[in-house]
Design a protein around this motif. Sequence first.
Motif, PDB file in Angstrom:
ATOM      1  N   PHE A   1      -2.179   4.940  -7.480  1.00 46.18           N
ATOM      2  CA  PHE A   1      -1.552   6.144  -6.935  1.00 46.18           C
ATOM      3  C   PHE A   1      -1.382   7.214  -8.012  1.00 46.18           C
ATOM      4  O   PHE A   1      -1.648   8.397  -7.785  1.00 46.18           O
ATOM      5  N   LEU A   2      -0.964   6.801  -9.225  1.00 46.43           N
ATOM      6  CA  LEU A   2      -0.770   7.760 -10.313  1.00 46.43           C
ATOM      7  C   LEU A   2      -2.092   8.371 -10.755  1.00 46.43           C
ATOM      8  O   LEU A   2      -2.119   9.453 -11.336  1.00 46.43           O
TER       9      LEU A   2
ATOM     10  N   ARG B   1      -0.952  -1.067  -7.295  1.00 43.66           N
ATOM     11  CA  ARG B   1      -1.050   0.037  -6.335  1.00 43.66           C
ATOM     12  C   ARG B   1      -0.460   1.304  -6.935  1.00 43.66           C
ATOM     13  O   ARG B   1      -0.971   2.415  -6.715  1.00 43.66           O
ATOM     14  N   GLY B   2       0.620   1.157  -7.697  1.00 35.83           N
ATOM     15  CA  GLY B   2       1.248   2.310  -8.332  1.00 35.83           C
ATOM     16  C   GLY B   2       0.342   2.967  -9.349  1.00 35.83           C
ATOM     17  O   GLY B   2       0.265   4.199  -9.430  1.00 35.83           O
TER      18      GLY B   2
ATOM     19  N   VAL C   1       2.152  -4.632  -6.308  1.00 37.56           N
ATOM     20  CA  VAL C   1       2.730  -3.302  -6.100  1.00 37.56           C
ATOM     21  C   VAL C   1       2.529  -2.434  -7.337  1.00 37.56           C
ATOM     22  O   VAL C   1       2.255  -1.235  -7.235  1.00 37.56           O
ATOM     23  N   SER C   2       2.635  -3.031  -8.532  1.00 34.77           N
ATOM     24  CA  SER C   2       2.422  -2.270  -9.769  1.00 34.77           C
ATOM     25  C   SER C   2       0.997  -1.743  -9.835  1.00 34.77           C
ATOM     26  O   SER C   2       0.765  -0.604 -10.255  1.00 34.77           O
TER      27      SER C   2
ATOM     28  N   ALA D   1       0.434   6.058  -1.745  1.00 31.45           N
ATOM     29  CA  ALA D   1       1.890   6.184  -1.763  1.00 31.45           C
ATOM     30  C   ALA D   1       2.539   5.313  -0.697  1.00 31.45           C
ATOM     31  O   ALA D   1       3.566   4.659  -0.939  1.00 31.45           O
TER      32      ALA D   1
ATOM     33  N   LEU E   1       2.657   1.631  -1.640  1.00 31.94           N
ATOM     34  CA  LEU E   1       3.705   1.284  -2.595  1.00 31.94           C
ATOM     35  C   LEU E   1       4.963   0.817  -1.874  1.00 31.94           C
ATOM     36  O   LEU E   1       5.655  -0.094  -2.321  1.00 31.94           O
TER      37      LEU E   1
END
Length: 401
Positions: A269-270, A265-266, A262-263, A140, A143
């Motif tokens: 994270f999800l 990493r997202g 960044v996408s 998180a 991000l």
Amino acid sequence: MRFLKSDSRLIGVLLVLAITQLVGWGTIGLPAIVGRDLAADLGMSLPAVFAGTSVLYIAMGLCAPWLAKVFARHGARKVMMVGTVLAAPGFVLLSFAREPMLYFAAWIVLGVAGSATLSTGAYIMLNEIAGRQAKNAIGALMLVTGLSSSIFWPTTSFLSAHLGWRGTCLVYAAMLILVSVPLYAFAAPRRSAAKDDGRAPIKPADAPPIPRSTFGLVIAAITLNAFVNFGLGAILIELLRAEGLAPAQALAFGSMLGVIQVSARGLDFLGGGRWDGITTGLVAGTALPIAMLLLMLSEGATWAVALFILLYGAGSGAMAVARATIPLVFYDQAEFAKTMSMIALPLNLASAISPPLLVGLLTQFGSRGALGLTFVCSCATVLILVLLGRRRPRIVAVGAV
């Protein structure tokens, strides 16, 4: 996310670190915007100006092992607060630089401060709060910090246009004292011992010790990937131009990289607690050599460059999370601070060495020279991660998500 809903302290520390890490990484990105102004005022070449960043990474790496016991004894909050106070004089010193010696001295001060405040300290603080569940929190945080250049490059450009680069340095010094220090002092929670509540798994007393060879493999995987990611990130535009792209095309493709990283990493994270840092590293790490091989064989075709940016961006973005979370697979809350501090030395040295080395290969041998070395390093990283996957601790705490 479950871990956010269940722990208000973790939400608080994430908010503090999101702001302070954005400020920390964003402010040291100063040369990317005012590098030519620095070179003109200080009578230095542009490569010499950017060498200040290499000096910063070397200073960070050399100080990191010494800080391991300090983090363990006093906790991340106190260490990061002191480091932030030290960073402010670094920017003041930079603003007064009139010659290379004082310029590089300022970057040494900023590097010493950065070893206490940037990334490693943040991950240690999250581990103090969340234990091994810190993987989700680190994802998180990444991000947000991935947007530091997007926020601070235009900020630096605006400030330097009105105040000059010296005035911008003073503004950033004031920002550290007036924003970051109070957040650490009054908003960051104190560390507490890990509890067996299902959120921070405790390593059983009879768990076998982690072999030193495993620690060596962790260091090797993280260092090799840092060499590739920091090096290619620094020379990407020149690499694409060497592949035959026009400057405008190279810039357009390069500008897509941050969004893709960044996408990625997202997406990690999800994934929450469904996979650990080694699994992330294996999937992401495999994409990197494929991307490099594709670019080497494509002779600069536009479709291949676009696919390279997609694969490399996704792989490097997710690998940034893996570099921070692989140690969580093997080390408990008490050992994490020491482990991360020891890893920081080779990681930062690799980050400092890789850009000039890859630039040299690019200049002497063209894009194939730089891509060839990074391809070998990426393949070696994947092989090491396979070995680490076989060494995962078999004992898993009940209640881990």
